[in-house]
Scaffold this motif. Structure first.
Motif, PDB file in Angstrom:
ATOM      1  N   ALA A 147      -5.931  -5.546  -6.603  1.00 36.99           N
ATOM      2  CA  ALA A 147      -5.451  -6.832  -6.082  1.00 36.99           C
ATOM      3  C   ALA A 147      -4.626  -6.626  -4.818  1.00 36.99           C
ATOM      4  O   ALA A 147      -3.434  -6.899  -4.783  1.00 36.99           O
ATOM      5  N   PRO A 148      -5.260  -6.142  -3.739  1.00 37.22           N
ATOM      6  CA  PRO A 148      -4.518  -6.003  -2.487  1.00 37.22           C
ATOM      7  C   PRO A 148      -4.075  -7.370  -1.986  1.00 37.22           C
ATOM      8  O   PRO A 148      -4.852  -8.329  -1.974  1.00 37.22           O
ATOM      9  N   GLY A 188      -7.300   7.121  -4.114  1.00 40.13           N
ATOM     10  CA  GLY A 188      -6.239   7.718  -4.909  1.00 40.13           C
ATOM     11  C   GLY A 188      -4.982   6.892  -5.058  1.00 40.13           C
ATOM     12  O   GLY A 188      -3.952   7.424  -5.471  1.00 40.13           O
ATOM     13  N   CYS A 189      -5.039   5.592  -4.770  1.00 41.69           N
ATOM     14  CA  CYS A 189      -3.843   4.743  -4.873  1.00 41.69           C
ATOM     15  C   CYS A 189      -3.833   3.998  -6.213  1.00 41.69           C
ATOM     16  O   CYS A 189      -4.858   3.833  -6.865  1.00 41.69           O
ATOM     17  N   ASP A 190      -2.657   3.513  -6.572  1.00 43.41           N
ATOM     18  CA  ASP A 190      -2.477   2.841  -7.847  1.00 43.41           C
ATOM     19  C   ASP A 190      -3.362   1.604  -7.934  1.00 43.41           C
ATOM     20  O   ASP A 190      -3.567   0.883  -6.953  1.00 43.41           O
ATOM     21  N   ALA A 191      -3.840   1.329  -9.139  1.00 46.12           N
ATOM     22  CA  ALA A 191      -4.729   0.185  -9.355  1.00 46.12           C
ATOM     23  C   ALA A 191      -4.058  -1.147  -9.046  1.00 46.12           C
ATOM     24  O   ALA A 191      -4.744  -2.132  -8.756  1.00 46.12           O
ATOM     25  N   ALA A 203       0.818  -1.206   0.000  1.00 45.41           N
ATOM     26  CA  ALA A 203       0.000   0.000   0.000  1.00 45.41           C
ATOM     27  C   ALA A 203       0.857   1.263   0.000  1.00 45.41           C
ATOM     28  O   ALA A 203       0.522   2.246  -0.680  1.00 45.41           O
ATOM     29  N   LEU A 204       1.948   1.274   0.750  1.00 48.09           N
ATOM     30  CA  LEU A 204       2.827   2.442   0.757  1.00 48.09           C
ATOM     31  C   LEU A 204       3.354   2.742  -0.645  1.00 48.09           C
ATOM     32  O   LEU A 204       3.383   3.898  -1.081  1.00 48.09           O
ATOM     33  N   GLU A 220     -13.004   3.941  -1.107  1.00 45.25           N
ATOM     34  CA  GLU A 220     -13.335   2.683  -1.781  1.00 45.25           C
ATOM     35  C   GLU A 220     -13.027   1.519  -0.847  1.00 45.25           C
ATOM     36  O   GLU A 220     -11.977   1.488  -0.200  1.00 45.25           O
ATOM     37  N   VAL A 221     -13.965   0.589  -0.756  1.00 44.18           N
ATOM     38  CA  VAL A 221     -13.700  -0.650  -0.010  1.00 44.18           C
ATOM     39  C   VAL A 221     -12.970  -1.593  -0.953  1.00 44.18           C
ATOM     40  O   VAL A 221     -13.544  -2.080  -1.931  1.00 44.18           O
ATOM     41  N   VAL A 222     -11.693  -1.850  -0.682  1.00 39.81           N
ATOM     42  CA  VAL A 222     -10.895  -2.650  -1.607  1.00 39.81           C
ATOM     43  C   VAL A 222     -10.691  -4.081  -1.116  1.00 39.81           C
ATOM     44  O   VAL A 222     -10.096  -4.896  -1.833  1.00 39.81           O
TER      45      VAL A 222
END
Length: 372
Positions: free
Chosen positions: A359-360, A351-354, A84-85, A299-301
């Motif tokens: 796919a977290p 706002g984080c990269d796709a 995530a970072l 967004e709930v990821v």
């Protein structure tokens, strides 16, 4: 009626609660009572001491959390945090309710070993006593770690919270068979007692509740998520806690609710006894958390069990070289009848990269977002 035995409540905290009850027309909603019992400055359970967290009762602790069981918990979580970072283009990490400081230490060690040491690790904790314990434990990290009591207007980074949402005050509702009542606390000649009043409040789910049902609603937890979403301009948040989606939380069979107290590694259901000397908690309504996040633009990821999350983050592989005690403690994090199924992990982002949001890592297998 619930009356505490003599000497079970500290006199200053008891006096403070009595004053609050008098100011509110001789009846105090339970969420306000819970807030005072846990967080009254210098008097509440979390404000007056720092020994709540520990592996065994012999330590003087009341309960154990995952980081106290094994450092492998933090090491596994660090893999998800690292992803995530990178995806959120940040080197800033925030932790809410850092407890003993164990999770902060584990995350900092693991991320540093992977070459992704946070430039700043910020702890938000209301307890001055716990802050002192955390500062002693994390002293070797120097200025890399800081403590704040308020959030900035804007945030950019990754947020973690382990067993934070369950400690947020809840409102209690009682269904008598014909109407809903809000449960509060009053004073009588013997001490503190329950008292119900008619209310327009309702559980979020319209279910065939049986007469006598007592359950919780979570406006403070939802407000916390909304505030966090308002401040988080870019980043991700991971909350780990015990709870259910709405459809499981408000089952008619769960007619006693989930409110629980913890003291000396034993559980009881009476928050009006030993006030200030034990934890008061309720399970998390994760549907409510997800809706509050989405309403505020997050967004709930991902949403899954703790077992699936930790396995996805490589905990099992780390056990290969672990000793017997470490393996036994780590198994408690994964087993269904221990913490593996009851504890859930929810991930929120903006706002984080796709590569992360699509796919977290911790949710690659076993994602249950569809149940929220």
């Amino acid at each position: 009626m619930q009356t505490p035995p003599a000497g079970s409540v500290s006199a200053p905290l008891s006096s403070l609660i009595r004053q609050a009850i008098a100011r509110h027309g001789d009846w105090l909603p339970f969420d306000r009572f819970m807030a005072l019992a846990l967080y009254a400055p210098g008097l509440g359970y979390y404000a007056a001491g720092d020994r709540q967290f520990g592996l065994l009762p012999s330590s003087g602790s009341d309960f154990v959390t995952a980081p106290e069981l094994t450092p492998l918990f933090g090491a596994a979580l660090a893999r998800q945090v690292a992803q995530a970072l990178r995806a959120c283009d940040s080197r800033e990490l925030w932790e809410f309710g850092a407890g003993s400081g164990a999770l902060a230490e584990q995350l900092l060690d693991a991320l540093t070993a992977d070459g992704l040491a946070p430039e700043r690790y910020t702890i938000v904790d209301l307890s001055g006593a716990l802050r002192q314990r955390q500062q002693a434990r994390l002293a070797r990290f120097g200025a890399q770690v800081r403590w704040v009591s308020e959030l900035p207007d804007t945030m950019h980074g990754v947020i973690v919270g382990n067993e934070v949402l369950d400690a947020m005050p809840v409102q209690l509702l009682h269904f008598d068979g014909t109407q809903w009542l809000e449960r509060g606390v009053v004073v009588n000649d013997e001490g503190f007692a329950w008292s119900d009043r008619p209310t327009t409040l309702r559980p979020p789910l319209d279910a065939p509740f049986v007469p006598g049902t007592v359950t919780e609603i979570h406006p403070q937890a939802r407000a916390f998520i909304a505030t966090l979403a308002d401040r988080l301009q870019r980043g991700a948040a991971f909350f780990i806690d015990y709870g259910f989606p709405e459809a499981e939380y408000y089952l008619p069979q769960r007619h006693g609710g989930t409110l629980m107290c913890h003291q000396g590694h034993q559980a009881d259901g009476d928050p009006l006894v030993d006030i200030g000397r034990k934890d008061i908690t309720a399970h998390v309504d994760f549907t409510g958390i997800a809706l509050a996040a989405q309403d505020a633009g997050l967004e709930v990821v991902g949403y899954t069990t703790q077992a699936h999350f930790l396995i996805n983050c490589g905990l099992v592989e780390r056990l290969a070289d672990a000793d017997l005690k470490t393996r036994a403690n780590a198994q408690k994090l994964l087993l269904e009848h221990e913490m593996g199924e009851l504890f859930k992990v929810i991930a929120l982002a903006r706002g984080c990269d796709a590569s992360f949001t699509d796919a977290p890592l911790g949710f690659v297998h076993g994602d249950r977002s569809h149940t929220l």
